[in-house]
Enzyme design. Structure first.
Site, PDB file in Angstrom:
ATOM      1  N   HIS A   1       0.827  -1.208   0.000  1.00 30.31           N
ATOM      2  CA  HIS A   1       0.000   0.000   0.000  1.00 30.31           C
ATOM      3  C   HIS A   1       0.868   1.268   0.000  1.00 30.31           C
ATOM      4  O   HIS A   1       0.605   2.223  -0.729  1.00 30.31           O
ATOM      5  CB  HIS A   1      -0.910  -0.028   1.227  1.00 30.31           C
ATOM      6  CG  HIS A   1      -1.782   1.162   1.312  1.00 30.31           C
ATOM      7  ND1 HIS A   1      -2.945   1.266   0.595  1.00 30.31           N
ATOM      8  CD2 HIS A   1      -1.632   2.327   1.963  1.00 30.31           C
ATOM      9  CE1 HIS A   1      -3.477   2.440   0.833  1.00 30.31           C
ATOM     10  NE2 HIS A   1      -2.703   3.105   1.663  1.00 30.31           N
TER      11      HIS A   1
ATOM     12  N   CYS B   1       5.563  -5.102 -19.562  1.00 30.29           N
ATOM     13  CA  CYS B   1       4.493  -4.381 -18.862  1.00 30.29           C
ATOM     14  C   CYS B   1       4.601  -4.537 -17.348  1.00 30.29           C
ATOM     15  O   CYS B   1       3.701  -4.127 -16.625  1.00 30.29           O
ATOM     16  CB  CYS B   1       3.125  -4.816 -19.352  1.00 30.29           C
ATOM     17  SG  CYS B   1       2.782  -6.548 -19.052  1.00 30.29           S
TER      18      CYS B   1
HETATM   19  C1  PEP Z   1       3.721  -8.970 -14.127  1.00 31.57           C
HETATM   20  O1  PEP Z   1       3.653 -10.065 -13.567  1.00 31.57           O
HETATM   21  O2  PEP Z   1       4.793  -8.381 -14.382  1.00 31.57           O
HETATM   22  C2  PEP Z   1       2.492  -8.270 -14.534  1.00 31.57           C
HETATM   23  C3  PEP Z   1       2.541  -7.195 -15.272  1.00 31.57           C
HETATM   24  O3  PEP Z   1       1.319  -8.758 -14.087  1.00 31.57           O
HETATM   25  P1  PEP Z   1       0.768  -8.608 -12.581  1.00 31.57           P
HETATM   26  O4  PEP Z   1       1.652  -7.644 -11.864  1.00 31.57           O
HETATM   27  O5  PEP Z   1      -0.634  -8.126 -12.715  1.00 31.57           O
HETATM   28  O6  PEP Z   1       0.865 -10.002 -12.071  1.00 31.57           O
END
Ligand code: PEP
Ligand code: MG
Length: 568
Positions: free
Chosen positions: A196, A496
């Site tokens: 958080h 991402c």
């Molecule tokens: C990741 O695992 O890098 C991702 C972008 O997905 P999440 O953070 O939603 O698991």
């Protein structure tokens, strides 16, 4: 070395995990301590029990009243968080549990502790995001106990001058009304990159370090500290003049970032698509106000965390449509439900798994429930019909581990005229990239999970934050391999995960061959500005330096040094 304390003479430097860049020099102020919890408190006779419960109700009402007053003076997310905490103080189930304890002879303070423990155990058993809310429950408990005793409310002290706020971990009610003009940085002993504290700090753009460890306790309130959010360091031995110089330097960088305009490209003109990560229509509208070229990760599961029943296709289409309408003609990459592990969804996941991060999460849920996935794809296709004609709608699956899974998912997408892709976040998928990629139109590397699974370290563990660091060369080597295969097969490779939000690491990723980067809206300008300062060849040199480093901190420091030289 990774995450250790170093001492030089009288001063010391504590190293944690930097989650928001920026520098600050001010006095450390520890958040007001939590009250000592009573370990006993029997002896309230039956004729005193009604009055004792009233004493509790009055204390709870004072605490919730104060939180509501603060909420009335706050805005947006801060007001929501404060009202939510006030709501927890008034929770009828919690009051009932306190009453039951008082009626068994306990005093109000001890009854509050027992009632809270019961709810904490329930939340912990539920796991995931529910488990993360136990900090909020304990915060409510501590405020009410302090009130019962007539002690000052724990949490944020009344800061007079500028301060760096120190805490074990921050509760939502503490962070919601932080005075940005006084609080110059946040440092917590616990927490992790997705805690958080980190999320709020990112929203407020306050330099922030988490998981600094117990040696942070050696730095007392009133000590002048220099915080570097990018390096994750808190130093007590830096001279004031040097600290001021560093702050000025950083202010110049911040100014440069504010001036930056897209589209993103390197100094010598190599285009890099810079996209935003969003969780709903609101976040997509915020992203549309940045220089983002589109959405690179829409985490659809975030809209359904509290749903008990699967929304209909029409209901889902409406929700997805809100994100599409923020970027009517640009690329939007929508991810199918990544339910499970830290994001359980009651209608999709199994009730209990011993090891949910390694369990039936993401695409795996659809093996036994293909209709859940096809209904979501139908809803996405329906929402996409309202987009402008050539607007690219790309769909990707989370947690793909095998070629068969990739082929199966791609077929389901193509039956609906959707562009098919997969997250590369399981090491097996990275290693099998040459088999998986020909099945797909694109891939996007999820460095958060790729790091968790490569390093065998829980991404929510603060003790292991030094391992779940996307600068880990082992992770970068998997990214490198994936990019090389992508180039061979002409399949675009994006990133991402949180790695894409770190400007220096973003340059490394471009050097490794990544064609698009997707990160939080607040990080877009910092990344774009950094890329504009380096050529593609320099990015490649940075990539070489990073993958050949011995560890995460060594990689980060070597890349930083190289970038600093370019500035001169
Ligand atoms: C990741 O695992 O890098 C991702 C972008 O997905 P999440 O953070 O939603 O698991
Ligand atoms: Mg992931």
């Amino acid at each position: 070395m990774d995450n250790f304390t170093t001492s030089t003479g009288a001063g010391k430097t504590v190293i944690g995990t930097g989650v928001v860049s920026g520098v600050a020099y001010a006095e450390a102020v520890w958040i007001r301590p939590r009250p000592e919890l009573p370990s006993s408190g029997q002896g309230v006779s039956p004729d005193q029990q009604v009055a004792e419960f009233e004493r509790f109700q009055e204390a709870a009402s004072n605490v919730s009243g104060r939180l509501e007053t603060r909420a009335a003076g706050a805005e947006g997310n801060a007001a929501e968080v404060l009202n939510a905490t006030a709501g927890m103080v008034k929770d009828r189930g919690w009051h009932k549990a306190v009453k039951k304890n008082i009626n068994s002879g306990q005093n109000a303070e001890f009854a509050v502790v027992g009632a809270t423990d019961k709810f904490v155990a329930m939340f912990e058993a539920a796991g995931g995001l529910m488990a993360e809310r136990t900090t909020d429950l304990k915060d409510v408990r501590d405020r009410v106990i302090a009130e019962l005793r007539g002690e000052p409310e724990p949490g944020l002290p009344n800061v007079k001058g500028e301060a760096v706020l120190f805490a074990d971990d921050l509760a939502p009610a503490d962070t919601a009304t932080l005075d940005r003009t006084r609080i110059k940085a946040l440092v917590t002993e616990l927490g992790g990159p997705t805690s958080h504290t980190a999320i709020i700090a990112r929203q407020l753009d306050i330099p922030c370090i988490v998981a600094a460890g117990s040696s942070l306790r050696d730095i007392e309130s009133g000590t002048k500290v220099f915080v570097d959010g990018a390096l994750g360091t808190v130093s007590t031995d830096i001279e004031e003049t040097v600290a001021r110089e560093k702050i000025e330097e950083y202010a110049m960088i911040a100014e440069r970032i504010a001036q930056w305009r897209g589209p993103a490209q390197t100094k010598d003109g190599k285009k890099v698509q810079l996209l935003a990560n969003v969780a709903d229509g609101n976040a997509a509208r915020i992203a549309a106000d940045t220089e983002a070229d589109g959405i690179g990760l829409y985490r659809t599961e975030m809209s359904f965390l509290s749903a008990t029943e699967e929304p209909t296709i029409e209901e889902q289409a409406k929700i997805y449509g809100r994100v599409f309408s923020a970027f009517p003609s640009s690329k939007v990459v929508i991810r199918t439900l990544d339910a499970g592990s830290d994001k359980p969804i009651s209608y999709a996941n199994m009730e209990h798994e011993d090891n949910p991060a390694l369990g039936v999460r993401g695409l795996r849920i659809a093996r036994d429930n293909e209709a859940l996935l096809t209904r979501q794809l139908d809803a996405i296709a329906q929402a996409a019909e309202n987009r402008e004609d050539d607007a690219p709608t790309w769909v990707m699956a989370p947690m793909v581990a095998t070629t068969t899974e990739a082929r199966w998912f791609a077929n389901l997408c193509r039956e609906r005229n959707l562009t098919a892709g997969a997250m590369i976040e399981v090491p097996a998928a990275a290693l099998m990239a040459d088999m998986i990629m020909p099945e797909l139109d694109f891939v996007s590397i999820g460095t958060n999970d790729l790091t968790q699974y490569t390093m065998a370290a829980d991404r929510l563990s603060s003790q292991l934050a030094y391992l779940t660091d996307p600068w880990q060369p082992a992770v970068l080597r998997l990214v490198k391999h994936t990019c090389e295969v992508g180039i061979r097969h002409n399949v675009p490779v994006g990133v991402c995960g949180e790695a894409a939000a770190d400007p220096a690491l973003a340059a490394v990723l471009v050097g490794l061959g990544v064609t698009s980067l997707s990160c939080a809206s607040t990080a877009i300008a910092g990344v774009g500005s950094q890329l504009s300062l380096v050529t593609e060849e320099q990015c490649q040199q940075l990539a070489e330096i990073a993958v050949k480093s011995v560890g995460a901190n060594a990689a980060r420091e070597a890349v930083r040094d190289y970038l600093a030289q370019l500035d001169q």
